[in-house]
Design a protein around this motif. Structure first.
Motif, PDB file in Angstrom:
ATOM      1  N   LEU A   2       0.858  -1.183   0.000  1.00 32.04           N
ATOM      2  CA  LEU A   2       0.000   0.000   0.000  1.00 32.04           C
ATOM      3  C   LEU A   2       0.893   1.231   0.000  1.00 32.04           C
ATOM      4  O   LEU A   2       1.835   1.321   0.790  1.00 32.04           O
ATOM      5  CB  LEU A   2      -0.894   0.008   1.242  1.00 32.04           C
ATOM      6  N   ASP A  62       0.137  -3.221   4.124  1.00 32.30           N
ATOM      7  CA  ASP A  62      -1.287  -3.269   3.827  1.00 32.30           C
ATOM      8  C   ASP A  62      -2.014  -2.185   4.624  1.00 32.30           C
ATOM      9  O   ASP A  62      -1.384  -1.410   5.349  1.00 32.30           O
ATOM     10  CB  ASP A  62      -1.866  -4.653   4.136  1.00 32.30           C
ATOM     11  N   GLU A  63      -3.333  -2.145   4.497  1.00 33.75           N
ATOM     12  CA  GLU A  63      -4.145  -1.134   5.181  1.00 33.75           C
ATOM     13  C   GLU A  63      -4.064  -1.260   6.696  1.00 33.75           C
ATOM     14  O   GLU A  63      -4.045  -0.259   7.412  1.00 33.75           O
ATOM     15  CB  GLU A  63      -5.601  -1.226   4.714  1.00 33.75           C
ATOM     16  N   ARG A  66      -0.926   0.439   7.810  1.00 35.40           N
ATOM     17  CA  ARG A  66      -1.072   1.894   7.718  1.00 35.40           C
ATOM     18  C   ARG A  66      -1.901   2.430   8.879  1.00 35.40           C
ATOM     19  O   ARG A  66      -1.520   3.403   9.541  1.00 35.40           O
ATOM     20  CB  ARG A  66      -1.718   2.303   6.394  1.00 35.40           C
ATOM     21  N   LEU A  93      -4.675   6.879  -1.011  1.00 39.44           N
ATOM     22  CA  LEU A  93      -4.253   5.516  -0.733  1.00 39.44           C
ATOM     23  C   LEU A  93      -4.267   4.743  -2.042  1.00 39.44           C
ATOM     24  O   LEU A  93      -5.309   4.667  -2.711  1.00 39.44           O
ATOM     25  CB  LEU A  93      -5.186   4.854   0.292  1.00 39.44           C
TER      26      LEU A  93
END
Length: 100
Positions: A2, A62-63, A66, A93
């Motif tokens: 990401l 990945d999210e 984050r 994003l």
């Protein structure tokens, strides 16, 4: 992977040179402390008055990584520092797809 792209516009009263020094030398110290951050780049735009003064790229696995980074004590401190030095911040994003 990401990638968060942050477009930053300097705060009123802050010269382009002052902003560039802050984003490259001072704000980067906050990024270094973000848990889970894989890569961080800063690109300062020209002093000719473009829409934004820097483009920052932050890479996470990945999210979840984050969200954990920005929810951490260091993430909150980084956000406060950015808010104190900018008049506008846009976060995109993205998922990077290399072509070359």
């Amino acid at each position: 992977m990401l990638k968060v792209i942050s477009l930053l516009k300097r705060a009123e009263g802050l010269s382009h040179e002052e902003f560039a020094k802050w984003v490259v030398e001072e704000h980067v110290e906050f990024a270094r402390k973000l848990p889970g951050l894989r890569k961080y780049t800063v690109s300062v735009t020209g002093a000719d008055g473009g829409a934004y003064d820097s483009v920052n790229e932050l890479y996470f696995d990945d999210e979840d990584a984050r969200a954990a980074a920005f929810g951490s004590e260091h993430g909150k401190a980084a956000a406060a520092d950015a808010a104190a030095h900018t008049s506008q911040r846009v976060h995109l994003l993205t998922t990077e797809h290399a072509q070359l």
